[in-house]
Scaffold this active site. Structure first.
Site, PDB file in Angstrom:
ATOM      1  N   CYS A   7       0.868  -1.186   0.000  1.00 11.84           N
ATOM      2  CA  CYS A   7       0.000   0.000   0.000  1.00 11.84           C
ATOM      3  C   CYS A   7       0.903   1.234   0.000  1.00 11.84           C
ATOM      4  O   CYS A   7       2.071   1.138  -0.398  1.00 11.84           O
ATOM      5  CB  CYS A   7      -0.971  -0.025   1.184  1.00 11.84           C
ATOM      6  SG  CYS A   7      -0.192  -0.007   2.810  1.00 11.84           S
ATOM      7  N   ASN A  10       2.254   1.464   4.454  1.00 10.80           N
ATOM      8  CA  ASN A  10       2.554   0.191   5.142  1.00 10.80           C
ATOM      9  C   ASN A  10       2.246   0.272   6.645  1.00 10.80           C
ATOM     10  O   ASN A  10       2.896  -0.361   7.462  1.00 10.80           O
ATOM     11  CB  ASN A  10       4.007  -0.260   4.908  1.00 10.80           C
ATOM     12  CG  ASN A  10       4.287  -1.705   5.343  1.00 10.80           C
ATOM     13  OD1 ASN A  10       5.367  -2.005   5.824  1.00 10.80           O
ATOM     14  ND2 ASN A  10       3.334  -2.588   5.195  1.00 10.80           N
ATOM     15  N   CYS A  12      -1.475   0.757   7.425  1.00  8.59           N
ATOM     16  CA  CYS A  12      -2.918   0.479   7.527  1.00  8.59           C
ATOM     17  C   CYS A  12      -3.296  -0.756   6.712  1.00  8.59           C
ATOM     18  O   CYS A  12      -3.532  -1.830   7.263  1.00  8.59           O
ATOM     19  CB  CYS A  12      -3.743   1.683   7.071  1.00  8.59           C
ATOM     20  SG  CYS A  12      -3.482   3.169   8.079  1.00  8.59           S
ATOM     21  N   ARG A  13      -3.369  -0.615   5.387  1.00 14.60           N
ATOM     22  CA  ARG A  13      -3.965  -1.681   4.579  1.00 14.60           C
ATOM     23  C   ARG A  13      -3.059  -2.903   4.404  1.00 14.60           C
ATOM     24  O   ARG A  13      -3.498  -4.044   4.626  1.00 14.60           O
ATOM     25  CB  ARG A  13      -4.355  -1.127   3.191  1.00 14.60           C
ATOM     26  CG  ARG A  13      -5.479  -0.119   3.263  1.00 14.60           C
ATOM     27  CD  ARG A  13      -5.606   0.668   1.979  1.00 14.60           C
ATOM     28  NE  ARG A  13      -4.461   1.546   1.776  1.00 14.60           N
ATOM     29  CZ  ARG A  13      -4.234   2.271   0.708  1.00 14.60           C
ATOM     30  NH1 ARG A  13      -5.079   2.196  -0.304  1.00 14.60           N
ATOM     31  NH2 ARG A  13      -3.189   3.057   0.624  1.00 14.60           N
ATOM     32  N   SER A  14      -1.800  -2.680   3.968  1.00 12.70           N
ATOM     33  CA  SER A  14      -0.983  -3.868   3.667  1.00 12.70           C
ATOM     34  C   SER A  14      -0.591  -4.664   4.920  1.00 12.70           C
ATOM     35  O   SER A  14      -0.578  -5.896   4.864  1.00 12.70           O
ATOM     36  CB  SER A  14       0.233  -3.524   2.794  1.00 12.70           C
ATOM     37  OG  SER A  14       1.114  -2.626   3.417  1.00 12.70           O
ATOM     38  N   ASP A 123      -8.063   3.920   1.003  1.00 10.31           N
ATOM     39  CA  ASP A 123      -7.111   4.356   2.027  1.00 10.31           C
ATOM     40  C   ASP A 123      -7.895   4.866   3.247  1.00 10.31           C
ATOM     41  O   ASP A 123      -8.625   5.852   3.146  1.00 10.31           O
ATOM     42  CB  ASP A 123      -6.250   5.475   1.419  1.00 10.31           C
ATOM     43  CG  ASP A 123      -5.141   5.913   2.349  1.00 10.31           C
ATOM     44  OD1 ASP A 123      -5.196   5.574   3.549  1.00 10.31           O
ATOM     45  OD2 ASP A 123      -4.227   6.606   1.870  1.00 10.31           O
TER      46      ASP A 123
HETATM   47  P1  4NP Z   1      -1.791   2.799   4.122  1.00  9.39           P
HETATM   48  O1  4NP Z   1      -2.398   4.181   4.684  1.00  9.39           O
HETATM   49  O2  4NP Z   1      -1.247   3.124   2.752  1.00  9.39           O
HETATM   50  O3  4NP Z   1      -2.980   1.884   4.060  1.00  9.39           O
HETATM   51  O4  4NP Z   1      -0.748   2.370   5.114  1.00  9.39           O
HETATM   52  C1  4NP Z   1      -1.655   5.356   4.775  1.00  9.39           C
HETATM   53  C2  4NP Z   1      -0.831   5.550   5.848  1.00  9.39           C
HETATM   54  C3  4NP Z   1      -0.109   6.730   5.957  1.00  9.39           C
HETATM   55  C4  4NP Z   1      -0.218   7.685   4.971  1.00  9.39           C
HETATM   56  C5  4NP Z   1      -1.038   7.473   3.883  1.00  9.39           C
HETATM   57  C6  4NP Z   1      -1.750   6.301   3.773  1.00  9.39           C
HETATM   58  N1  4NP Z   1       0.505   8.905   5.085  1.00  9.39           N
HETATM   59  O5  4NP Z   1       0.299   9.799   4.252  1.00  9.39           O
HETATM   60  O6  4NP Z   1       1.328   9.039   6.010  1.00  9.39           O
END
Ligand code: 4NP
Length: 154
Positions: A7, A10, A12-14, A123
């Site tokens: 994702c 790294n 939340c989703r992955s 997201d």
């Molecule tokens: P992820 O979510 O891609 O599912 O881990 C996010 C976590 C952090 C950020 C964006 C998306 N960020 O902008 O810090």
């Protein structure tokens, strides 16, 4: 067989997908043959544990994400993993840009490959707690499809 979920951050989703797949691999005995990991296309959260909301939503369904730590996708990953699964179209296009010619990894959009109701895991980072529950619903569906594929390969 090695699978990498990707994702953006790294956190939340992955990592959620990594925790869910680990659980399903253990339940089906595939954990002896399949390795799973996760990474982000961005580097902001390298070394950090998953987002507290992702950990809480996962724990509520029996997935322990607490030991996972953020890492960033690198070119070597395309040689080391067999299947690299992107959470959304933006992650997929970033992966395709990094992908070296001749590397063994198959790169695909996770939910599209397993015919979920939607193609992307949204997201949840800037949203509310409901977003994390929706992420889990989609990821559980996708991982069931992935486990069926992996069982078919054995
Ligand atoms: P992820 O979510 O891609 O599912 O881990 C996010 C976590 C952090 C950020 C964006 C998306 N960020 O902008 O810090």
């Amino acid at each position: 067989m090695r699978v990498l979920f990707v994702c953006l951050g790294n956190i939340c989703r992955s990592p959620t997908a990594e925790g869910v797949l680990r659980h399903q691999l253990q339940a089906t005995g595939l954990d002896r043959r399949v390795e799973v990991a996760s990474a982000g296309t961005g580097d902001w959260h390298v070394g950090k544990p998953p987002d507290r909301r992702a950990q809480q939503a996962g724990a509520a369904r029996g997935y322990d994400l607490s030991a996972l730590r953020g890492q960033q996708v690198c070119v070597d990953d395309f040689h080391e993993y067999d299947l690299i699964l992107a959470m959304d179209e933006s992650n997929l296009s970033n992966l395709k840009r990094l992908q070296p010619a001749g590397a063994k990894a198959e790169v695909d959009l996770f939910l599209r490959r397993y015919q979920a109701a939607v193609d992307e895991v949204p997201d949840p980072y800037y949203g509310g707690d409901d977003g994390f529950s929706e992420v889990l619903d989609l990821i559980e569906h996708g991982c069931r499809g992935l486990v069926r594929e992996l069982q078919g390969r054995s």
